[in-house]
Design a protein around this motif. Structure first.
Motif, mmCIF file in Angstrom:
data_model
loop_
_atom_site.group_PDB
_atom_site.id
_atom_site.type_symbol
_atom_site.label_atom_id
_atom_site.label_comp_id
_atom_site.label_asym_id
_atom_site.label_seq_id
_atom_site.Cartn_x
_atom_site.Cartn_y
_atom_site.Cartn_z
ATOM 1 N N ALA A 9 1.715 -5.758 2.587
ATOM 2 C CA ALA A 9 1.847 -4.393 3.081
ATOM 3 C C ALA A 9 2.462 -4.417 4.466
ATOM 4 O O ALA A 9 2.344 -5.411 5.189
ATOM 5 N N PRO A 10 3.136 -3.332 4.838
ATOM 6 C CA PRO A 10 3.715 -3.291 6.180
ATOM 7 C C PRO A 10 2.632 -3.431 7.239
ATOM 8 O O PRO A 10 1.483 -3.027 7.053
ATOM 9 N N SER A 11 3.034 -3.984 8.351
ATOM 10 C CA SER A 11 2.129 -4.138 9.473
ATOM 11 C C SER A 11 2.535 -3.145 10.567
ATOM 12 O O SER A 11 3.716 -3.013 10.884
ATOM 13 N N ILE A 12 1.543 -2.443 11.110
ATOM 14 C CA ILE A 12 1.793 -1.444 12.144
ATOM 15 C C ILE A 12 1.084 -1.887 13.409
ATOM 16 O O ILE A 12 -0.137 -2.101 13.420
ATOM 17 N N GLU A 13 1.841 -2.032 14.481
ATOM 18 C CA GLU A 13 1.291 -2.419 15.779
ATOM 19 C C GLU A 13 1.574 -1.286 16.765
ATOM 20 O O GLU A 13 2.712 -0.858 16.908
ATOM 21 N N ILE A 14 0.540 -0.776 17.417
ATOM 22 C CA ILE A 14 0.658 0.325 18.365
ATOM 23 C C ILE A 14 0.307 -0.218 19.744
ATOM 24 O O ILE A 14 -0.784 -0.782 19.950
ATOM 25 N N ARG A 15 1.228 -0.061 20.696
ATOM 26 C CA ARG A 15 1.022 -0.564 22.048
ATOM 27 C C ARG A 15 1.323 0.565 23.042
ATOM 28 O O ARG A 15 1.986 1.550 22.736
ATOM 29 N N GLY A 16 0.867 0.388 24.258
ATOM 30 C CA GLY A 16 1.196 1.328 25.309
ATOM 31 C C GLY A 16 2.645 1.159 25.732
ATOM 32 O O GLY A 16 3.292 0.148 25.469
ATOM 33 N N ILE A 17 3.134 2.183 26.398
ATOM 34 C CA ILE A 17 4.529 2.159 26.831
ATOM 35 C C ILE A 17 4.624 2.827 28.193
ATOM 36 O O ILE A 17 4.050 3.891 28.434
ATOM 37 N N GLY A 18 5.314 2.178 29.139
ATOM 38 C CA GLY A 18 5.516 2.785 30.443
ATOM 39 C C GLY A 18 4.217 2.997 31.172
ATOM 40 O O GLY A 18 3.355 2.108 31.282
ATOM 41 N N LEU A 19 4.045 4.242 31.679
ATOM 42 C CA LEU A 19 2.853 4.567 32.455
ATOM 43 C C LEU A 19 1.658 4.910 31.587
ATOM 44 O O LEU A 19 0.552 5.094 32.096
ATOM 45 N N VAL A 20 1.889 5.051 30.289
ATOM 46 C CA VAL A 20 0.801 5.414 29.382
ATOM 47 C C VAL A 20 0.113 4.129 28.942
ATOM 48 O O VAL A 20 0.729 3.275 28.278
ATOM 49 N N THR A 21 -1.126 3.988 29.336
ATOM 50 C CA THR A 21 -1.888 2.801 28.985
ATOM 51 C C THR A 21 -2.819 3.103 27.831
ATOM 52 O O THR A 21 -3.253 4.248 27.648
ATOM 53 N N HIS A 22 -3.097 2.067 27.072
ATOM 54 C CA HIS A 22 -3.993 2.191 25.933
ATOM 55 C C HIS A 22 -5.221 1.342 26.191
ATOM 56 O O HIS A 22 -5.124 0.217 26.723
ATOM 57 N N SER A 35 9.555 -0.480 0.408
ATOM 58 C CA SER A 35 10.358 0.005 -0.722
ATOM 59 C C SER A 35 10.173 -0.847 -1.956
ATOM 60 O O SER A 35 11.011 -0.830 -2.862
ATOM 61 N N GLY A 36 9.095 -1.616 -1.999
ATOM 62 C CA GLY A 36 8.848 -2.437 -3.172
ATOM 63 C C GLY A 36 8.449 -1.623 -4.372
ATOM 64 O O GLY A 36 8.298 -0.404 -4.313
ATOM 65 N N ASN A 37 8.295 -2.328 -5.473
ATOM 66 C CA ASN A 37 7.920 -1.659 -6.709
ATOM 67 C C ASN A 37 6.767 -2.427 -7.347
ATOM 68 O O ASN A 37 6.974 -3.509 -7.887
ATOM 69 N N PRO A 38 5.562 -1.921 -7.268
ATOM 70 C CA PRO A 38 5.176 -0.653 -6.620
ATOM 71 C C PRO A 38 5.164 -0.794 -5.109
ATOM 72 O O PRO A 38 4.968 -1.897 -4.590
ATOM 73 N N PRO A 39 5.360 0.302 -4.396
ATOM 74 C CA PRO A 39 5.386 0.214 -2.933
ATOM 75 C C PRO A 39 3.991 -0.033 -2.373
ATOM 76 O O PRO A 39 2.985 0.382 -2.948
ATOM 77 N N LEU A 40 3.965 -0.720 -1.249
ATOM 78 C CA LEU A 40 2.715 -0.961 -0.531
ATOM 79 C C LEU A 40 2.762 -0.192 0.781
ATOM 80 O O LEU A 40 3.835 0.015 1.355
ATOM 81 N N SER A 41 1.620 0.217 1.227
ATOM 82 C CA SER A 41 1.559 1.008 2.455
ATOM 83 C C SER A 41 0.383 0.551 3.289
ATOM 84 O O SER A 41 -0.542 -0.109 2.802
ATOM 85 N N SER A 42 0.447 0.909 4.546
ATOM 86 C CA SER A 42 -0.640 0.627 5.468
ATOM 87 C C SER A 42 -0.663 1.734 6.518
ATOM 88 O O SER A 42 0.320 2.459 6.699
ATOM 89 N N THR A 43 -1.772 1.863 7.159
ATOM 90 C CA THR A 43 -1.941 2.905 8.171
ATOM 91 C C THR A 43 -2.550 2.301 9.427
ATOM 92 O O THR A 43 -3.246 1.279 9.382
ATOM 93 N N ASN A 44 -2.275 2.977 10.516
ATOM 94 C CA ASN A 44 -2.901 2.646 11.784
ATOM 95 C C ASN A 44 -3.006 3.954 12.561
ATOM 96 O O ASN A 44 -2.223 4.887 12.327
ATOM 97 N N SER A 45 -3.931 4.024 13.439
ATOM 98 C CA SER A 45 -4.159 5.287 14.132
ATOM 99 C C SER A 45 -4.295 5.059 15.628
ATOM 100 O O SER A 45 -4.638 3.962 16.084
ATOM 101 N N LEU A 46 -4.012 6.121 16.336
ATOM 102 C CA LEU A 46 -4.124 6.133 17.792
ATOM 103 C C LEU A 46 -4.767 7.457 18.191
ATOM 104 O O LEU A 46 -4.355 8.525 17.720
ATOM 105 N N LYS A 47 -5.745 7.400 19.065
ATOM 106 C CA LYS A 47 -6.376 8.604 19.570
ATOM 107 C C LYS A 47 -5.773 8.928 20.924
ATOM 108 O O LYS A 47 -5.753 8.085 21.826
ATOM 109 N N VAL A 48 -5.256 10.138 21.033
ATOM 110 C CA VAL A 48 -4.631 10.600 22.269
ATOM 111 C C VAL A 48 -5.559 11.610 22.926
ATOM 112 O O VAL A 48 -5.881 12.649 22.331
ATOM 113 N N GLN A 49 -5.996 11.309 24.146
ATOM 114 C CA GLN A 49 -6.865 12.204 24.901
ATOM 115 C C GLN A 49 -5.997 13.010 25.872
ATOM 116 O O GLN A 49 -5.283 12.445 26.698
#
Length: 1000
Positions: free
Chosen positions: A327-340, A424-438
């Motif tokens: 499945a795809p891998s999702i990596e969420i990181r901070g950017i610029g002045l926005v820290t996580h 885009s595989g057959n069958p396709p695989l999916s993954s999710t990741n989430s970020l909470k924005v305050q």
């Protein structure tokens, strides 16, 4: 711009790799450089963008990206740096780069085993080569394997030598036989083989090469292919067949039996694949994962089983075919002045649209279509993904997670953003990741009242400082931004009337209110927060002063006068009154009632309409007076009175009535009365009024000679013409009296005048007047009717005689003609023979008879003698047969017309008083009823005229009773009699007919 640096592996910490500002022209002031990808091997100076090594050493051979490189392929370490403009506070810029890790000679080449066994048959030809397993060096390029060296003892130094062959960038050591081998003299030799790389300084190692001398074997095995290639799907099950190598040996027996084995195969190949030593079938024996290894390269050695075995080698390449198992891998990181921190990012609500809050990297370990990833933000959130770089591949993409709309802390304080990646595989695989924005609050909301407009009711005559109402507002901000202070903004006319508590919002009245002076107050309430800068909100307040019953009802007029038409139906409106009350509500709700009345009038509350419960008759009562009372609904109630007068207007509902003369009276006029003299006067009255009582007089009938005239205004009747002899007798004038109403009504008077010298026969005159009262008004009674009747009497008599003579001549003529024809017949009269019907046929009347109805008396020529059939036909043509149903008998009649002069009197009375006209009945001598006929002349019935065709004919009885008809019209049609042939058996003729029998 793509940034590429080069650095040797194993550099010490804080070694400068490159400077982004100086090397590539990026700004060195007012910007923040942040390493997004590249840790823990790299670090970046935040101000200058200089890239340094860290405590974690960069080992080229340990980097995952460089594990499966082909020989000669460079090894890259990828990194990402975000650049944020601190002055413009704009969205950060992402910079991608690569560091090519250069190899150093930090690895020693080694053989797979410290002891390398090698078997050689005796009598092996000099110069025969035997491959020796190659040594492996994790370094590459010049630091890889460079040379081999064979070190032998004195007994083997002259028998064996070493030769290195280069095959596909590989240095293959080979043992060369340099002398004759004799197993019986020496069956084994131990040699040392040394391998050295090309580094500086070089690294080397050695292994024991143990040579065993075997019996002679002449032919070596030979593979069918020099290179075997196959594709193997990852995740293939254990035991799955990959391919089969095949080698052939020309020897026989054990020398032709082949044993297959891996040659120079890595540990991974030996762990994943199994080679059947007898069949050469290669099968799967371990989990195949393309993400761990994408291609397997190894050699297979085929060796026969002879005493001196010979061998052959072939190359095998197995390509691992990707399956969509990652499945795809999702990596969420901070950017610029926005820290996580702990999966949460804090961002101010006033950031501009398209501000990046995170860097999202999506990758897929699969390849091809299975690695093409689509990434979206799920749900309805004001964030979207924007691609951060154009240099990424389909299997690895970077996105900025940025805002799409302005953020509002007061609406939504935090968001949970879920990112979904689908390959885009057959069958396709999916993954999710989430970020909470305050969302971080700023003072961007003005206070808001719970109601933008508030309307309250407050009673008048209040006490000062009474509480009117309380208002409240809220601020969606937090902290001091939500603390509120209240104040009032009022127009000059209301200023000082109300106050408000700045903290609680209570509004109080400062003075007594009077609704009659001012009914409504409107002003603004302001709520200001304590933020910096302060924001304000306003609300409108309306105070309606409630009424108290302190005003009497008031009629708009001091008295009311209404006019109505008489004969209006009951409950019809006769007028409307208006009453007002300065109070409001129930205090102004007025009930109306009628006083000093007998129930003749009622009033509708709500409309003020006065209704009559009676039908007005002006002739009985023309004026009504009463009083109305108005009472309001206050407590206690207040009242008022007003007088009402109803005047009844006249309607033309009464016809004029005649006061004189009476219809049964008459006025005697002498024949010598001179014209122009008043002879009578009609008097009439009308109990209506106005034009409805104005009368006009006119003569409607009974004045055919225009002998009299009436005055239309006074009703005076005057004689207009000189009285003549024909005017003597009774005259009846029909006088109509009309009023001038609309519609007009009228009365009718009968005015009788008797013109004569004397009044000797009053009984006859009374009879004439009495008969006049029973005579229809459309029949004129004027003068002496016998005067005209005597002129017509001679003409009537002449007409009757002429008719009788004409009928007699016709009958005689018919009899004579028939008699003559019978005598001329040879056989005379024959019973049963049809008589000639022309014998009875009279001469047909000429065409002029159609208008005169008179029989011509001209003599007709003698007709030729017809045949018997022609006689019957001629009779039918000459005579007019009318088949009539008599009241007693159905016998046929033959009607012959008889004419009478116009103006003849009643023939019935005439025939009763005179000799009867001849009527002929023909009867044959034969007793048969068919031979006996009657000729009958029918006369008109009593008091009737035949064929007059108008309504001026009257019965003789009318004239005998002294009824008068002046100026009679002339008769336009002729009196017609009929000649009727009837069988003798018919009943006797009716009254007024005379008959005579005639025998043939």
């Amino acid at each position: 711009t793509r940034v590429v640096y080069k650095v040797q592996e194993e550099q010490p910490p804080n070694t400068l790799i490159g400077s982004l500002a100086s090397d590539y022209g990026f700004p060195d002031m007012g910007h923040l450089y942040k390493l997004e990808v590249g840790a823990p091997y790299l670090r970046v100076d935040g101000k200058t963008g200089d890239i340094y090594t860290t405590e974690t050493s960069i080992d080229r051979e340990s980097l995952r990206e460089c594990q499966h490189l082909l020989p000669g392929e460079p090894c890259y370490l990828e990194f990402e740096v975000s650049i944020t403009d601190l002055i413009m506070n704009s969205s950060p810029r992402l910079l991608e780069g690569q560091i090519e890790v250069l190899d150093i000679n930090d690895n020693t080449p080694n053989f797979a085993s410290p002891v390398i066994p090698l078997s050689i048959h005796e009598n092996t030809n000099i110069g025969t080569l035997f491959p020796i397993p190659m040594a492996m060096d994790r370094d590459s390029g010049p630091n890889g394997v460079a040379s081999y060296e064979l070190m032998a003892g004195p007994e083997a130094q002259e028998l064996f030598g070493l030769q290195v062959a280069e095959d596909q960038d590989e240095k293959q050591p080979q043992l060369i036989v340099m002398g004759n081998l004799d197993r019986e003299q020496w069956d084994s030799y131990d040699l040392t083989i040394k391998v050295q790389d090309g580094g500086n300084p070089p690294r080397a190692s050695s292994a024991l090469l143990r040579i065993t001398i075997l019996d002679m074997n002449d032919n070596a095995p030979k593979f069918e292919k020099a290179l075997y290639e196959a594709e193997l799907s990852e995740n293939s099950p254990i035991g799955h067949s990959v391919l089969q190598v095949k080698a052939n040996d020309s020897d026989q027996g054990a020398n032709a039996e082949i044993d297959y084995s891996f040659h120079q195969a890595s540990d991974m190949v030996r762990r994943l694949l199994r080679l059947d030593r007898n069949t050469g079938l290669i099968t799967v024996q371990g989990p195949i994962d393309r993400e761990d290894v994408s291609i397997l390269k190894f050699s297979v050695l085929a060796k026969d089983k002879g005493a001196n075995p010979k061998s052959a080698r072939t190359q095998v390449v197995v390509t691992i075919k990707d399956m969509n198992d990652n499945a795809p891998s999702i990596e969420i990181r901070g950017i610029g002045l926005v820290t996580h921190q702990d999966g949460m990012a804090n961002i101010s609500e006033d950031v501009p649209v398209e501000t990046a809050v995170a860097l999202v990297q999506v990758s897929d370990r699969d390849e091809g279509e299975n690695a093409v990833v689509t990434c979206v933000v799920a749900g309805d959130v004001p964030f979207q993904l924007r691609q951060a770089s154009e240099t990424g591949s389909d299997s690895k993409k970077k996105y900025f997670l940025q805002t799409t709309t302005p953020l509002d802390y007061e609406s939504v304080k935090d968001y949970t953003i879920e990112i979904v990646a689908v390959d885009s595989g057959n069958p396709p695989l999916s993954s999710t990741n989430s970020l909470k924005v305050q969302v971080v609050d700023v003072n961007d909301n003005a206070p808001v009242f719970s109601q933008s407009f508030t309307e309250v009711a407050f009673p008048e005559n209040n006490e000062p400082d009474d509480l009117v109402m309380e208002v409240s507002a809220s601020d969606a901000d937090s902290g001091s931004n939500a603390e509120l202070v209240y104040s009032l903004v009022m127009d000059p006319s209301s200023k000082g009337s109300f106050t408000i508590d700045p903290d609680s919002g209570e509004i109080r009245v400062k003075a007594m209110l009077d609704r009659e002076q001012r009914e409504r107050y409107e002003f603004l309430v302001v709520a200001a927060d304590k933020g910096s800068p302060s924001l304000k909100g306003t609300a409108s307040v309306a105070i309606n002063v409630m009424d108290r019953n302190d005003n009497d009802p008031k009629f708009m007029l001091s008295g009311y006068n209404f006019s109505v038409m008489e004969n209006m139906p009951p409950l019809s409106p006769v007028g409307m009154v208006t009453v007002i009350d300065a109070d409001k509500g129930e205090n102004a709700r007025i009930q109306l009632s009628v006083e000093q009345d007998n129930g003749d009038f009622v009033i509708q509350n709500g409309t003020g309409t006065i209704l009559s419960s009676i039908s007005f008759d002006r002739e009985q009562q023309s004026t009504y007076t009463f009083r109305l009372k108005a009472v309001d609904g206050g407590d206690p109630p207040r009242s008022a009175y007003v007088g009402v007068t109803i005047n009844v207007l006249d309607e033309n509902d009464n016809a004029p009535f005649i006061t004189s003369p009476s219809n049964a009276t008459y006025k005697h006029i002498l024949p010598h009365t001179s014209p122009g003299q008043q002879v009578s006067k009609v008097k009439a009255e009308d109990i209506d009024s106005g034009v409805n009582a104005e009368l006009t007089y006119s003569i409607m009938g009974g004045n055919p000679f225009e002998l009299f005239q009436i005055s239309p205004h006074s009703g005076d009747i005057t004689l207009e013409k000189e009285i003549l002899r024909k005017h003597h007798g009774l005259h009846r004038l029909v006088v109509r009296v009309n009023d001038k109403g609309k519609p007009s009504r009228h009365g009718t008077a009968l005015v009788h005048f008797y013109v004569n010298e004397t009044l000797a026969n009053r009984t006859l005159l009374d009879t004439l007047v009495g008969h006049s009262l029973d005579t229809p008004l459309d029949i004129d009674i004027a003068g002496d009717p016998e005067y005209e009747r005597s002129k017509q009497r001679s003409n009537i008599l002449f007409g009757v005689i002429a008719g009788i003579v004409a009928v007699t001549l016709v009958i005689v003529l018919v009899v004579l003609v028939r008699y003559c024809r019978q005598r001329e017949a040879k056989s005379g009269y024959q019973a049963g023979k049809k008589e000639t019907k022309d014998l009875y046929a009279p001469k047909q009347a000429s065409k002029s008879g159609k208008s005169k109805n008179k029989v011509k008396k001209s003599k007709s020529p003698k007709p030729p003698k017809p045949t018997e059939d022609e006689e019957e036909t001629g009779l039918q043509k000459s005579l007019k047969f009318n088949l009539m149903n008599d009241s007693v008998s159905d016998s046929p009649r033959i009607h012959l017309p008889l004419n009478y002069p116009p103006g003849s009197p009643d023939l019935g009375r005439h025939y009763r008083s005179n000799s009867p006209l001849p009527s002929i009945q023909l009867q044959p001598q034969s007793p048969s009823a068919s031979k006996k006929h009657q000729v009958v002349q029918d006369l008109p019935a009593t008091n009737t005229f035949v064929g007059t065709g108008d309504n001026n004919s009257t019965g003789s009885e009318q004239y005998s009773d002294y009824s008068y008809r002046t100026n009679p019209q002339k008769y336009t049609n002729k009196q017609v009699g009929e000649l009727i042939l009837r069988p003798a058996a018919a009943p006797p003729l009716h009254r007024g007919a005379i008959w005579t029998e005639v025998w043939e």
